[in-house]
Design a protein around this motif. Structure first.
Motif, PDB file in Angstrom:
ATOM      1  N   THR A   1       0.853  -1.186   0.000  1.00  0.00           N
ATOM      2  CA  THR A   1       0.000   0.000   0.000  1.00  0.00           C
ATOM      3  C   THR A   1       0.888   1.234   0.000  1.00  0.00           C
ATOM      4  OG1 THR A   1      -1.704  -1.151   1.276  1.00  0.00           O
ATOM      5  CG2 THR A   1      -1.829   1.244   1.189  1.00  0.00           C
TER       6      THR A   1
ATOM      7  N   GLN B   1      -2.369   3.641  -3.909  1.00  0.00           N
ATOM      8  CA  GLN B   1      -2.454   2.338  -4.562  1.00  0.00           C
ATOM      9  C   GLN B   1      -2.390   1.254  -3.486  1.00  0.00           C
ATOM     10  OE1 GLN B   1      -0.296   1.794  -8.458  1.00  0.00           O
ATOM     11  NE2 GLN B   1       0.867   3.540  -7.704  1.00  0.00           N
ATOM     12  N   ASP B   2      -3.195   0.210  -3.669  1.00  0.00           N
ATOM     13  CA  ASP B   2      -3.240  -0.901  -2.723  1.00  0.00           C
ATOM     14  C   ASP B   2      -3.359  -2.195  -3.519  1.00  0.00           C
ATOM     15  OD1 ASP B   2      -3.462  -2.525  -0.540  1.00  0.00           O
ATOM     16  OD2 ASP B   2      -5.467  -1.860   0.047  1.00  0.00           O
ATOM     17  N   THR B   3      -2.373  -3.087  -3.406  1.00  0.00           N
ATOM     18  CA  THR B   3      -2.388  -4.328  -4.169  1.00  0.00           C
ATOM     19  C   THR B   3      -2.073  -5.517  -3.268  1.00  0.00           C
ATOM     20  OG1 THR B   3      -0.052  -4.072  -4.790  1.00  0.00           O
ATOM     21  CG2 THR B   3      -1.683  -3.224  -6.327  1.00  0.00           C
TER      22      THR B   3
ATOM     23  N   ARG C   1       7.381  -1.594  -5.010  1.00  0.00           N
ATOM     24  CA  ARG C   1       6.755  -0.438  -5.668  1.00  0.00           C
ATOM     25  C   ARG C   1       7.348   0.843  -5.104  1.00  0.00           C
ATOM     26  NH1 ARG C   1       1.253  -0.019  -3.890  1.00  0.00           N
ATOM     27  NH2 ARG C   1       0.740  -1.656  -5.358  1.00  0.00           N
TER      28      ARG C   1
ATOM     29  N   ASP D   1       0.564   5.598  -0.354  1.00  0.00           N
ATOM     30  CA  ASP D   1      -0.368   6.722  -0.343  1.00  0.00           C
ATOM     31  C   ASP D   1       0.433   8.015  -0.176  1.00  0.00           C
ATOM     32  OD1 ASP D   1      -2.534   8.392  -0.194  1.00  0.00           O
ATOM     33  OD2 ASP D   1      -3.398   7.508   1.610  1.00  0.00           O
TER      34      ASP D   1
ATOM     35  N   GLN E   1       6.385   4.861  -5.381  1.00  0.00           N
ATOM     36  CA  GLN E   1       5.399   5.835  -5.843  1.00  0.00           C
ATOM     37  C   GLN E   1       5.892   7.241  -5.515  1.00  0.00           C
ATOM     38  OE1 GLN E   1       1.165   5.061  -5.050  1.00  0.00           O
ATOM     39  NE2 GLN E   1       1.070   7.051  -4.061  1.00  0.00           N
TER      40      GLN E   1
ATOM     41  N   LEU F   1      -2.451  10.517  -4.320  1.00  0.00           N
ATOM     42  CA  LEU F   1      -2.454   9.276  -5.092  1.00  0.00           C
ATOM     43  C   LEU F   1      -2.282   8.113  -4.121  1.00  0.00           C
ATOM     44  CD1 LEU F   1      -2.280   7.659  -7.768  1.00  0.00           C
ATOM     45  CD2 LEU F   1       0.198   8.076  -7.728  1.00  0.00           C
TER      46      LEU F   1
END
Length: 275
Positions: free
Chosen positions: A86, A193-195, A134, A88, A136, A191
């Motif tokens: 995750t 993202q959570d995967t 990841r 953010d 970001q 922004l």
């Protein structure tokens, strides 16, 4: 923490987060897994800040099984795991304030074999493997949101009076200068993202000496949060603040071990050459 084990051919002692089993019978296959959905978690948090900041968090643990190996046999080991990431990031500012908010999450695994009863550990090829990662980065220069605007000359009126003088009359000139005649509120951008995904990798332990071995899958997670404020934009009158959040975790995971004998000459570390 619940641990499940599966042993084909004969039973093999297996445990998680323990030293080692007392012994192991000969077998060609062993497996251990953990169905705890969240085991190794790293979280890094930076709240709303107006100065440079960085936070790094790491966590680790391992899953273990035991197998008995005849002389000069290979062990083919498979490691599977759910990896959750995750990230953010958000920025808030106005009047030309600029900054970067960065969130970084990752998880990797290293496979080792250690003789039961003591001895040097051996790293399985090809060494530590990144299962998921990841980075970001949110980069923004924010002008703000126009709130109210007032059309005025801002200078001498028709009677020769200046702003602040008694009787001063500010006469609209028909044009709006946003920088001088408008007020602004903070503009915000973010922004997240959570995967969650399952990953697998195969390892090899070649030409093992005879004996009982602990096979450990060492998992590590890392989370990093960073906010980088553009000090030049702040010195020129801009305002800016940033937030960053990163989380990485290993969920359900499994290690499987097969006793095999590789074809002679088939195990090699080969460089790929482009023609």
């Amino acid at each position: 923490m619940k641990l499940n084990t599966l042993l084909l051919a004969v039973s093999i002692a297996s445990s998680a987060f323990s030293a080692h089993a007392a012994g192991a019978a000969s077998a060609k296959f062993a497996a251990a897994w953990n169905d705890n959905p969240v085991n190794f978690v790293s979280v890094a948090v930076i709240p709303d800040v107006i100065a440079d900041a960085q936070v790094v968090a790491t966590n680790d643990g391992y899953l273990i099984t035991t197998i008995k190996v005849p002389q000069d046999k290979e062990l083919l080991v498979g490691v599977s795991a759910e990896i959750g990431l995750t990230t953010d990031t958000s920025l808030k500012g106005k009047d030309g304030g600029a900054a970067k908010a960065i969130a970084d999450g990752s998880a990797w695994v290293l496979l080792t074999a250690t003789p039961v009863g003591g001895g040097d550990s051996v790293n399985a090829a090809p060494g530590a493997v990144m299962l998921s990662k990841r980075i970001q980065e949110l980069n923004a220069t924010l002008g703000g949101v126009l709130d109210t605007c007032t059309d005025s000359t801002g200078g001498m009126d028709e009677n020769g009076l200046m702003p602040g003088d008694e009787g001063y009359v500010d006469t609209p000139d028909g044009t709006i200068d946003a920088a001088l005649e408008c007020t602004t509120t903070d503009e915000q951008i973010g922004l997240m993202q959570d995967t969650l995904a399952s990953h697998h990798f195969n390892f090899i332990l070649p030409n093992m000496d005879a004996g009982n071995y602990e096979i450990r899958a060492h998992f590590m997670t890392r989370a990093s949060a960073e906010v980088d404020i553009d000090e030049v934009s702040v010195a020129e009158g801009g305002t800016i603040s940033g937030s960053s959040y990163a989380k990485a975790f290993v969920g359900k995971h499994m290690v499987t071990v097969q006793q095999v004998r590789a074809v002679k000459g088939s195990l090699a570390d080969v460089d790929i050459v482009d023609n």
